[in-house]
Design a protein around this motif. Sequence first.
Motif, mmCIF file in Angstrom:
data_model
loop_
_atom_site.group_PDB
_atom_site.id
_atom_site.type_symbol
_atom_site.label_atom_id
_atom_site.label_comp_id
_atom_site.label_asym_id
_atom_site.label_seq_id
_atom_site.Cartn_x
_atom_site.Cartn_y
_atom_site.Cartn_z
ATOM 1 N N ASN A 1 4.189 11.474 -8.442
ATOM 2 C CA ASN A 1 3.769 11.987 -9.625
ATOM 3 C C ASN A 1 3.101 13.221 -9.514
ATOM 4 N N GLY A 2 3.044 13.747 -8.196
ATOM 5 C CA GLY A 2 2.151 15.105 -8.296
ATOM 6 C C GLY A 2 0.741 14.956 -7.626
ATOM 7 N N VAL A 3 0.383 13.792 -7.224
ATOM 8 C CA VAL A 3 -1.110 13.477 -6.613
ATOM 9 C C VAL A 3 -1.071 13.755 -5.215
ATOM 10 N N GLN A 4 -1.995 14.617 -4.796
ATOM 11 C CA GLN A 4 -2.179 15.098 -3.392
ATOM 12 C C GLN A 4 -2.854 14.071 -2.723
ATOM 13 N N ILE A 5 -2.514 13.309 -1.649
ATOM 14 C CA ILE A 5 -3.061 12.232 -0.744
ATOM 15 C C ILE A 5 -3.138 12.752 0.585
ATOM 16 N N PHE A 6 -4.452 13.137 1.256
ATOM 17 C CA PHE A 6 -4.649 13.727 2.275
ATOM 18 C C PHE A 6 -4.189 12.881 3.514
ATOM 19 N N ASP A 7 -4.449 11.408 3.562
ATOM 20 C CA ASP A 7 -4.503 10.611 4.495
ATOM 21 C C ASP A 7 -3.775 9.360 3.894
ATOM 22 N N ILE A 8 -2.525 9.069 3.982
ATOM 23 C CA ILE A 8 -2.274 7.717 3.290
ATOM 24 C C ILE A 8 -2.562 6.420 4.459
ATOM 25 N N ASN A 9 -3.037 6.731 5.702
ATOM 26 C CA ASN A 9 -3.482 5.326 6.516
ATOM 27 C C ASN A 9 -4.824 5.102 5.925
ATOM 28 N N SER A 10 -5.680 5.861 5.535
ATOM 29 C CA SER A 10 -7.121 5.411 5.126
ATOM 30 C C SER A 10 -7.236 5.288 3.692
ATOM 31 N N THR A 11 -6.274 5.751 2.923
ATOM 32 C CA THR A 11 -6.223 5.493 1.360
ATOM 33 C C THR A 11 -5.812 4.312 1.025
ATOM 34 N N LYS B 1 0.942 -1.237 -0.092
ATOM 35 C CA LYS B 1 0.230 0.002 0.023
ATOM 36 C C LYS B 1 0.879 1.450 0.214
ATOM 37 N N ARG B 2 1.785 1.435 0.783
ATOM 38 C CA ARG B 2 2.791 2.501 1.162
ATOM 39 C C ARG B 2 3.606 2.597 -0.312
ATOM 40 N N SER B 3 4.033 1.614 -0.905
ATOM 41 C CA SER B 3 4.962 1.656 -2.177
ATOM 42 C C SER B 3 4.096 2.260 -3.400
ATOM 43 N N VAL B 4 2.761 1.905 -3.334
ATOM 44 C CA VAL B 4 1.981 2.325 -4.436
ATOM 45 C C VAL B 4 1.482 3.682 -4.194
ATOM 46 N N ILE B 5 1.245 4.149 -2.989
ATOM 47 C CA ILE B 5 0.948 5.456 -2.770
ATOM 48 C C ILE B 5 2.198 6.461 -2.853
ATOM 49 N N GLU B 6 3.163 5.894 -2.786
ATOM 50 C CA GLU B 6 4.403 6.667 -2.947
ATOM 51 C C GLU B 6 4.821 7.127 -4.454
ATOM 52 N N GLY C 1 -1.949 16.423 -10.194
ATOM 53 C CA GLY C 1 -2.915 17.623 -9.626
ATOM 54 C C GLY C 1 -4.206 17.142 -9.015
ATOM 55 N N ALA C 2 -4.340 15.904 -9.096
ATOM 56 C CA ALA C 2 -5.675 14.945 -8.465
ATOM 57 C C ALA C 2 -5.416 14.966 -6.915
ATOM 58 N N LYS C 3 -6.640 15.250 -6.153
ATOM 59 C CA LYS C 3 -6.724 15.212 -4.758
ATOM 60 C C LYS C 3 -7.464 13.880 -4.325
ATOM 61 N N ILE C 4 -6.717 13.308 -3.460
ATOM 62 C CA ILE C 4 -7.381 11.945 -2.977
ATOM 63 C C ILE C 4 -7.760 12.242 -1.653
ATOM 64 N N MET C 5 -9.076 12.438 -1.122
ATOM 65 C CA MET C 5 -9.340 12.746 0.135
ATOM 66 C C MET C 5 -9.244 11.380 1.237
ATOM 67 N N PRO C 6 -9.422 11.596 2.228
ATOM 68 C CA PRO C 6 -9.267 10.460 3.287
ATOM 69 C C PRO C 6 -10.377 9.414 3.022
ATOM 70 N N SER C 7 -9.992 8.156 3.643
ATOM 71 C CA SER C 7 -10.899 7.106 3.251
ATOM 72 C C SER C 7 -11.473 6.754 1.983
ATOM 73 N N SER C 8 -10.706 6.921 0.896
ATOM 74 C CA SER C 8 -11.168 6.705 -0.575
ATOM 75 C C SER C 8 -10.219 5.307 -0.765
ATOM 76 N N VAL C 9 -10.966 4.541 -1.787
ATOM 77 C CA VAL C 9 -10.542 3.213 -2.264
ATOM 78 C C VAL C 9 -10.760 3.396 -3.597
ATOM 79 N N ILE C 10 -9.329 3.045 -4.299
ATOM 80 C CA ILE C 10 -9.604 3.182 -5.949
ATOM 81 C C ILE C 10 -8.737 2.037 -6.256
ATOM 82 N N TYR C 11 -9.696 1.237 -6.963
ATOM 83 C CA TYR C 11 -9.016 -0.307 -7.212
ATOM 84 C C TYR C 11 -9.239 -0.510 -8.842
#
Length: 465
Positions: free
Chosen positions: A255-265, A245-250, A276-286
């Motif tokens: 690449n310039g994506v703003q992820i507000f909470d890596i623990n719940s994403t 999970k951490r590896s994918v998020i990094e 430029g995308a913004k990924i807010m907390p508690s989001s799942v993208i599969y």
Amino acid sequence: MTYNKKIYPVVLCAGVGKRMRSNFPKVLHFVLDKPMLWWVLRSFRGLIDSEPIVVVGKNKDLVSQYFADEKISYVVQNEPLGTAHALLCAYESLKVLSEEDYFLVMPGDMPLIKQNTIKNLCEMSELNNDITFITCNVDDPKGYGRIVRDKNNNFLRIIEEKDAKNDELRINEINVGIYLIKIALLKLLYNIENVNAQGEYYLTDLLEIALKNGHKIGTMEIFDQKEILGVNSQKDLLEAQGVAKRSVIEVHLNNGVQIFDINSTWIGPEVSISSGAKIMPSSVIYGKSKIGSSTIGPFSNIENSTIGDNCNVFYSVIRNSIIGSNVSVGPFSHIREQTVIYDNIRIGNFVELKKTQIESNSKVSHLSYLGDTTVGSNVNIGAGTITCNYDGFDKHRTTIEDDVFVGSDSILVAPVKLSKGSMIAAGSVITRDVPEDSLGIGRASQVNKAGWVKVFKSMKTKKKK
């Protein structure tokens, strides 16, 4: 990628995996949204042209069913007699082999292994070693076979933990379980015996036999201990989840994506997200989702869907659908399979769409269900509108052309067509097509009874006395 020698990837997946305490095949347990075996196959995909050989046990049907769309050759190991026996099954399954080619042998439960590591190992085939295998010095070698070397640091043998003596247990260099083996040596598999605590045929014994027969053995050390995590329990699986999970998020952060909470994403390994995308907390993208420069979340679930730029998806679920640009979805919307939403569209709270196409500049703002529906441009769907697409036997389509206005609380009974520019009166049940620029009304006429309430209340009061 092309190597001078042909390399056949072999993935060993026949183990029972008792410590997982699961009736499900171990290699099909998921890391993020992919089974462990998928991650292992990915590690050499694009590096090796040969079709992978996957050695399975009694779980063949489940494994092959999941990977039905991939070119994989399955070999069944009917009894779990150890890794050497599993490799022997793979060896005997191939009819024509050059003894100068190689088997790349990998466990199916090592999902974090990196493609660059496998690339480096495959390049070792150019050194003409008979066997090259990966080692790693780890802080805690518990559970792994130890590398025994002589005083000159030359490899002597691998000793499994259950067979190791106290001084051998203190060795920190371990066998990772990934080998590049010249096919000429596979005949030595027949010489391996099962004289050990487990009563199994260990693949590690092949190295010692090869060494005694004068063959060249080499090692390749890697230094990332997380990479070689073997999953043998639910606890190991949870640890692998966290690392992956951490590896994918990094990757997305870089690449310039703003992820507000890596623990719940949670983001899957095949997801593409624009800068430029913004990924807010508690989001799942599969799945194979593609996200433009948009805001996803909070509390949203996206699966196998494409979302354009300048969209806002919050508190909503989107699956197997395509969303254009400048689209607002939510809160609490459910976009189901085969839905296509074009640009400049508003999908509001508590709206469900299934197999529906909506053209640009339309709105479905509140509390509506549209299934098997085609909606044109500049259409307004009023609150509480539903399409009745199922008659108990078959599904039917509803067609709503451009510039149609559907009043609140309308029921559209499919198959039905609302032609261009038509209007539907609020509260209508529409069962027949509505012509262009016409008003469709499907409700009983209102009747007002003067003084009725006063008479009604008087009667009720007398009954209570």
